[in-house]
Motif scaffolding. Structure first.
Motif, PDB file in Angstrom:
ATOM      1  N   GLU A 126      20.330  25.779  44.594  1.00 48.95           N
ATOM      2  CA  GLU A 126      19.582  26.671  43.710  1.00 48.95           C
ATOM      3  C   GLU A 126      20.480  27.629  42.926  1.00 48.95           C
ATOM      4  OE1 GLU A 126      16.030  30.008  43.965  1.00 48.95           O
ATOM      5  OE2 GLU A 126      16.430  28.751  45.701  1.00 48.95           O
ATOM      6  N   PHE A 127      21.515  28.186  43.558  1.00 50.77           N
ATOM      7  CA  PHE A 127      22.356  29.140  42.835  1.00 50.77           C
ATOM      8  C   PHE A 127      23.096  28.470  41.672  1.00 50.77           C
ATOM      9  CE2 PHE A 127      25.626  27.633  45.758  1.00 50.77           C
ATOM     10  CZ  PHE A 127      26.798  27.717  45.023  1.00 50.77           C
ATOM     11  N   LEU A 128      23.426  27.170  41.794  1.00 55.50           N
ATOM     12  CA  LEU A 128      24.050  26.444  40.682  1.00 55.50           C
ATOM     13  C   LEU A 128      23.050  26.236  39.554  1.00 55.50           C
ATOM     14  CD1 LEU A 128      26.136  23.640  42.462  1.00 55.50           C
ATOM     15  CD2 LEU A 128      26.955  25.814  41.567  1.00 55.50           C
ATOM     16  N   VAL A 129      21.845  25.844  39.907  1.00 53.86           N
ATOM     17  CA  VAL A 129      20.804  25.601  38.908  1.00 53.86           C
ATOM     18  C   VAL A 129      20.506  26.893  38.150  1.00 53.86           C
ATOM     19  CG1 VAL A 129      18.394  24.925  38.557  1.00 53.86           C
ATOM     20  CG2 VAL A 129      19.814  23.671  40.203  1.00 53.86           C
ATOM     21  N   LYS A 130      20.345  28.008  38.869  1.00 55.71           N
ATOM     22  CA  LYS A 130      20.054  29.299  38.230  1.00 55.71           C
ATOM     23  C   LYS A 130      21.186  29.748  37.308  1.00 55.71           C
ATOM     24  CE  LYS A 130      16.788  31.336  41.438  1.00 55.71           C
ATOM     25  NZ  LYS A 130      16.533  32.453  42.370  1.00 55.71           N
ATOM     26  N   LEU A 183      26.804  27.308  53.977  1.00 55.98           N
ATOM     27  CA  LEU A 183      27.988  27.524  53.157  1.00 55.98           C
ATOM     28  C   LEU A 183      27.755  28.766  52.307  1.00 55.98           C
ATOM     29  CD1 LEU A 183      28.554  23.869  51.985  1.00 55.98           C
ATOM     30  CD2 LEU A 183      30.198  25.237  53.272  1.00 55.98           C
ATOM     31  N   LEU A 184      28.669  29.723  52.397  1.00 56.87           N
ATOM     32  CA  LEU A 184      28.602  30.968  51.635  1.00 56.87           C
ATOM     33  C   LEU A 184      29.650  30.933  50.534  1.00 56.87           C
ATOM     34  CD1 LEU A 184      27.641  34.010  51.396  1.00 56.87           C
ATOM     35  CD2 LEU A 184      29.630  34.538  52.831  1.00 56.87           C
ATOM     36  N   VAL A 185      29.299  31.388  49.336  1.00 61.26           N
ATOM     37  CA  VAL A 185      30.280  31.510  48.255  1.00 61.26           C
ATOM     38  C   VAL A 185      31.192  32.684  48.616  1.00 61.26           C
ATOM     39  CG1 VAL A 185      30.682  31.869  45.800  1.00 61.26           C
ATOM     40  CG2 VAL A 185      28.662  30.585  46.548  1.00 61.26           C
ATOM     41  N   ARG A 186      32.372  32.369  49.114  1.00 64.89           N
ATOM     42  CA  ARG A 186      33.304  33.394  49.588  1.00 64.89           C
ATOM     43  C   ARG A 186      34.066  34.054  48.438  1.00 64.89           C
ATOM     44  NH1 ARG A 186      37.553  33.685  54.253  1.00 64.89           N
ATOM     45  NH2 ARG A 186      38.644  35.553  53.563  1.00 64.89           N
ATOM     46  N   ALA A 187      34.452  33.248  47.457  1.00 64.54           N
ATOM     47  CA  ALA A 187      35.195  33.753  46.301  1.00 64.54           C
ATOM     48  C   ALA A 187      34.764  32.942  45.092  1.00 64.54           C
ATOM     49  CB  ALA A 187      36.701  33.609  46.530  1.00 64.54           C
ATOM     50  N   GLY A 188      34.951  33.515  43.917  1.00 66.24           N
ATOM     51  CA  GLY A 188      34.602  32.771  42.719  1.00 66.24           C
ATOM     52  C   GLY A 188      34.807  33.583  41.462  1.00 66.24           C
ATOM     53  N   VAL A 189      34.769  32.885  40.345  1.00 66.55           N
ATOM     54  CA  VAL A 189      34.875  33.535  39.038  1.00 66.55           C
ATOM     55  C   VAL A 189      33.856  32.914  38.090  1.00 66.55           C
ATOM     56  CG1 VAL A 189      37.331  34.157  39.243  1.00 66.55           C
ATOM     57  CG2 VAL A 189      36.697  31.954  38.263  1.00 66.55           C
ATOM     58  N   GLY A 190      33.357  33.739  37.167  1.00 65.09           N
ATOM     59  CA  GLY A 190      32.446  33.266  36.131  1.00 65.09           C
ATOM     60  C   GLY A 190      30.987  33.244  36.532  1.00 65.09           C
ATOM     61  N   TRP A 191      30.676  33.589  37.775  1.00 67.14           N
ATOM     62  CA  TRP A 191      29.306  33.504  38.270  1.00 67.14           C
ATOM     63  C   TRP A 191      28.519  34.759  37.941  1.00 67.14           C
ATOM     64  CZ3 TRP A 191      27.990  28.845  39.678  1.00 67.14           C
ATOM     65  CH2 TRP A 191      29.004  27.964  40.074  1.00 67.14           C
ATOM     66  N   PRO A 192      27.206  34.630  37.804  1.00 67.63           N
ATOM     67  CA  PRO A 192      26.374  35.822  37.594  1.00 67.63           C
ATOM     68  C   PRO A 192      26.435  36.739  38.819  1.00 67.63           C
ATOM     69  CG  PRO A 192      25.076  33.793  37.296  1.00 67.63           C
ATOM     70  CD  PRO A 192      26.428  33.393  37.811  1.00 67.63           C
ATOM     71  N   PRO A 193      26.083  38.010  38.636  1.00 63.33           N
ATOM     72  CA  PRO A 193      26.033  38.922  39.787  1.00 63.33           C
ATOM     73  C   PRO A 193      25.124  38.349  40.879  1.00 63.33           C
ATOM     74  CG  PRO A 193      25.763  40.134  37.733  1.00 63.33           C
ATOM     75  CD  PRO A 193      25.724  38.668  37.380  1.00 63.33           C
ATOM     76  N   GLY A 194      25.508  38.584  42.121  1.00 63.08           N
ATOM     77  CA  GLY A 194      24.708  38.127  43.239  1.00 63.08           C
ATOM     78  C   GLY A 194      25.095  36.769  43.784  1.00 63.08           C
ATOM     79  N   VAL A 195      26.105  36.128  43.197  1.00 56.67           N
ATOM     80  CA  VAL A 195      26.530  34.814  43.701  1.00 56.67           C
ATOM     81  C   VAL A 195      27.697  34.978  44.677  1.00 56.67           C
ATOM     82  CG1 VAL A 195      27.526  32.571  43.092  1.00 56.67           C
ATOM     83  CG2 VAL A 195      25.644  33.510  41.737  1.00 56.67           C
ATOM     84  N   VAL A 196      28.823  35.527  44.225  1.00 56.19           N
ATOM     85  CA  VAL A 196      30.005  35.651  45.080  1.00 56.19           C
ATOM     86  C   VAL A 196      29.710  36.635  46.217  1.00 56.19           C
ATOM     87  CG1 VAL A 196      32.444  36.320  45.201  1.00 56.19           C
ATOM     88  CG2 VAL A 196      31.577  35.063  43.216  1.00 56.19           C
ATOM     89  N   GLY A 197      29.920  36.148  47.432  1.00 57.04           N
ATOM     90  CA  GLY A 197      29.687  36.957  48.617  1.00 57.04           C
ATOM     91  C   GLY A 197      28.244  36.981  49.078  1.00 57.04           C
ATOM     92  N   GLN A 198      27.324  36.398  48.300  1.00 58.37           N
ATOM     93  CA  GLN A 198      25.912  36.461  48.659  1.00 58.37           C
ATOM     94  C   GLN A 198      25.207  35.109  48.631  1.00 58.37           C
ATOM     95  OE1 GLN A 198      23.876  39.552  46.435  1.00 58.37           O
ATOM     96  NE2 GLN A 198      25.777  40.726  46.327  1.00 58.37           N
ATOM     97  N   ALA A 199      25.480  34.273  47.651  1.00 59.39           N
ATOM     98  CA  ALA A 199      24.780  32.988  47.522  1.00 59.39           C
ATOM     99  C   ALA A 199      25.228  32.039  48.614  1.00 59.39           C
ATOM    100  CB  ALA A 199      25.028  32.371  46.148  1.00 59.39           C
TER     101      ALA A 199
END
Length: 182
Positions: free
Chosen positions: A119-123, A68-84
């Motif tokens: 992990e990306f949620l925990v970070k 599962l790839l984070v395709r879209a999102g808001v409020g996330w640190p850099p490196g999450v949307v499109g990468q996590a």
């Protein structure tokens, strides 16, 4: 039917009204948008705003059928949307929602026993999540999620569950939720 018929107090009524307003704004945005990524990002923004979380995401299952790839999102640190990304596993919150095909709410990571958070949620400092599978079309199963950096009371989680359920409902014209139409 009045707010008294629902057993709502004035604060609950204002909250419900804000949720309905967010859904209406999303519909307007979707009708005027040219790209799915733009629609999904706006939907994330509105969901995060309506739920008071500041964090929202759409995850998309990848061609391997497991990632599962984070395709879209808001409020996330850099490196999450499109990468996590994370594997769709029964051992994590996202995989649990996909397996059961039901909205999944976890109000406090400290007391969660069904699964762990990716992990990306925990970070990102996430302490509470709500996930729902949206718009099954052509075999893909995008996953909508809202997250918060603070644990949430069960009553607030139930309100979020209702909003996420509304987002999942098919559009009366085309049979697919608005987020899946392009």
């Amino acid at each position: 039917m009045t707010s008294a018929d629902h057993g709502w107090n004035p604060d609950q009524l204002r909250h419900h009204s804000a949720q309905q307003s967010a859904l209406a704004r999303f519909g307007q945005q979707a009708l005027g948008s040219e790209g799915l990524d733009e629609i999904l990002t706006e939907a994330c923004r509105l969901v995060g705003e309506a739920l008071g979380t500041g964090l929202a995401k759409v995850m998309e299952i990848q061609p391997d059928g497991e990632t599962l790839l984070v395709r879209a999102g808001v409020g996330w640190p850099p490196g999450v949307v499109g990468q996590a990304s994370t594997k769709a596993s029964e051992r994590n919150s996202e995989g649990h929602a996909l397996k059961t095909k039901r909205p999944m709410i976890s109000p406090d990571s400290a007391t969660e026993t069904r699964f762990s958070y990716p992990e990306f949620l925990v970070k990102a400092g996430v302490k509470a999540v709500a996930n729902v599978v949206i718009g099954v079309a052509k075999g893909d199963r995008p996953l909508w999620g809202a997250a918060d950096r603070q644990p949430r009371a069960a009553a607030v989680q139930r309100q979020r569950h209702r909003l996420l359920h509304h987002l999942r409902q098919p559009d009366r014209r085309g049979g697919q939720p608005a987020a899946r139409q392009s």
